[in-house]
Motif scaffolding. Structure first.
Motif, PDB file in Angstrom:
ATOM      1  N   LYS A 144       0.814  -1.183  -0.018  1.00 11.95           N
ATOM      2  CA  LYS A 144      -0.211  -0.141  -0.130  1.00 11.95           C
ATOM      3  C   LYS A 144       0.703   1.273  -0.067  1.00 11.95           C
ATOM      4  O   LYS A 144       0.486   2.327  -0.618  1.00 11.95           O
ATOM      5  CB  LYS A 144      -1.213  -0.155   1.098  1.00 11.95           C
ATOM      6  N   GLU A 145       2.028   1.294   0.624  1.00  7.84           N
ATOM      7  CA  GLU A 145       2.818   2.304   0.459  1.00  7.84           C
ATOM      8  C   GLU A 145       3.496   2.455  -0.786  1.00  7.84           C
ATOM      9  O   GLU A 145       3.824   3.603  -1.123  1.00  7.84           O
ATOM     10  CB  GLU A 145       4.222   2.366   1.659  1.00  7.84           C
ATOM     11  N   TRP A 146       3.674   1.340  -1.421  1.00  4.11           N
ATOM     12  CA  TRP A 146       4.384   1.655  -2.792  1.00  4.11           C
ATOM     13  C   TRP A 146       3.326   2.171  -3.854  1.00  4.11           C
ATOM     14  O   TRP A 146       3.787   2.937  -4.867  1.00  4.11           O
ATOM     15  CB  TRP A 146       4.699   0.266  -3.455  1.00  4.11           C
ATOM     16  N   LYS A 147       2.019   1.927  -3.691  1.00  2.00           N
ATOM     17  CA  LYS A 147       0.939   2.471  -4.330  1.00  2.00           C
ATOM     18  C   LYS A 147       0.839   1.949  -5.957  1.00  2.00           C
ATOM     19  O   LYS A 147      -0.209   2.213  -6.462  1.00  2.00           O
ATOM     20  CB  LYS A 147       0.831   3.959  -4.371  1.00  2.00           C
ATOM     21  N   SER A 148       1.930   1.678  -6.554  1.00  2.00           N
ATOM     22  CA  SER A 148       1.933   1.352  -7.918  1.00  2.00           C
ATOM     23  C   SER A 148       2.884   0.001  -8.034  1.00  2.00           C
ATOM     24  O   SER A 148       3.774  -0.212  -7.261  1.00  2.00           O
ATOM     25  CB  SER A 148       2.570   2.337  -8.731  1.00  2.00           C
ATOM     26  N   TRP A 149       2.479  -0.529  -9.200  1.00  2.00           N
ATOM     27  CA  TRP A 149       3.164  -1.892  -9.334  1.00  2.00           C
ATOM     28  C   TRP A 149       4.709  -1.596 -10.043  1.00  2.00           C
ATOM     29  O   TRP A 149       5.577  -2.635 -10.027  1.00  2.00           O
ATOM     30  CB  TRP A 149       2.527  -2.770 -10.323  1.00  2.00           C
ATOM     31  N   LYS A 150       5.026  -0.186 -10.183  1.00  2.00           N
ATOM     32  CA  LYS A 150       6.347   0.288 -10.486  1.00  2.00           C
ATOM     33  C   LYS A 150       7.422   0.125  -9.341  1.00  2.00           C
ATOM     34  O   LYS A 150       8.549  -0.323  -9.543  1.00  2.00           O
ATOM     35  CB  LYS A 150       6.216   1.810 -11.144  1.00  2.00           C
ATOM     36  N   ALA A 151       6.820   0.314  -8.317  1.00  2.00           N
ATOM     37  CA  ALA A 151       7.854   0.426  -7.179  1.00  2.00           C
ATOM     38  C   ALA A 151       8.019  -1.074  -6.862  1.00  2.00           C
ATOM     39  O   ALA A 151       9.174  -1.559  -6.537  1.00  2.00           O
ATOM     40  CB  ALA A 151       7.162   1.076  -5.907  1.00  2.00           C
ATOM     41  N   LEU A 152       7.029  -2.082  -7.261  1.00  5.05           N
ATOM     42  CA  LEU A 152       7.228  -3.509  -6.860  1.00  5.05           C
ATOM     43  C   LEU A 152       8.209  -4.086  -7.834  1.00  5.05           C
ATOM     44  O   LEU A 152       9.179  -4.660  -7.312  1.00  5.05           O
ATOM     45  CB  LEU A 152       6.026  -4.174  -7.081  1.00  5.05           C
ATOM     46  N   PHE A 153       8.308  -3.457  -9.224  1.00  3.82           N
ATOM     47  CA  PHE A 153       9.217  -4.061  -9.955  1.00  3.82           C
ATOM     48  C   PHE A 153      10.638  -3.572  -9.588  1.00  3.82           C
ATOM     49  O   PHE A 153      11.603  -4.225  -9.856  1.00  3.82           O
ATOM     50  CB  PHE A 153       8.923  -3.657 -11.470  1.00  3.82           C
ATOM     51  N   LYS A 154      10.851  -2.312  -9.306  1.00  5.85           N
ATOM     52  CA  LYS A 154      12.135  -1.954  -8.552  1.00  5.85           C
ATOM     53  C   LYS A 154      12.623  -2.745  -7.619  1.00  5.85           C
ATOM     54  O   LYS A 154      13.806  -2.896  -7.564  1.00  5.85           O
ATOM     55  CB  LYS A 154      12.090  -0.364  -8.197  1.00  5.85           C
ATOM     56  N   ALA A 155      11.706  -3.085  -6.679  1.00  4.14           N
ATOM     57  CA  ALA A 155      12.052  -3.865  -5.387  1.00  4.14           C
ATOM     58  C   ALA A 155      12.696  -5.176  -6.129  1.00  4.14           C
ATOM     59  O   ALA A 155      13.594  -5.821  -5.633  1.00  4.14           O
ATOM     60  CB  ALA A 155      11.146  -4.124  -4.447  1.00  4.14           C
ATOM     61  N   LEU A 156      11.934  -5.949  -6.953  1.00  4.51           N
ATOM     62  CA  LEU A 156      12.232  -7.101  -7.685  1.00  4.51           C
ATOM     63  C   LEU A 156      13.572  -6.961  -8.417  1.00  4.51           C
ATOM     64  O   LEU A 156      14.463  -7.922  -8.045  1.00  4.51           O
ATOM     65  CB  LEU A 156      11.313  -7.565  -8.627  1.00  4.51           C
TER      66      LEU A 156
END
Length: 104
Positions: A37-49
């Motif tokens: 929820k803090e990331w708000k977008s899948w783009k931040a998820l991809f950066k973490a991956l």
């Protein structure tokens, strides 16, 4: 008498250990959901991956759904060692009770 109490202790210890394990799984899943929820977008998820060395193509997922906190993509982005680095206490490693060390 000691043998009987030892057997009794170990029979009752197992359900509490599994309960602690399930509780830790739920806590980690809840914290993963909070991070999503803090990331708000899948783009931040991809950066973490990418930071964790995962370079394959991944489907976009909703960052606001509880069920998505359980998917393997999130587990790769936020592994259990991440929680250890952040200082999350693992309930399975701590002994509780007055006589817990006496019987082991």
């Amino acid at each position: 008498m000691v043998l009987i109490s030892t057997i009794f202790y170990h029979k009752w210890k197992e359900p509490f250990d599994t309960c602690q394990k399930q509780l830790m799984q739920w806590i980690r899943r809840r914290l993963r959901m909070k991070q999503m929820k803090e990331w708000k977008s899948w783009k931040a998820l991809f950066k973490a991956l990418r930071r964790n060395g995962y370079w394959r193509e991944v489907k976009k997922i909703s960052m606001k759904r509880w069920r998505n906190a359980r998917c393997t993509t999130i587990h790769q982005a936020i592994p259990n060692k991440w929680f250890d680095e952040k200082g999350l206490i693992d309930l399975g490693t701590y002994k509780t009770g007055i006589l817990s060390h006496y019987y082991e």
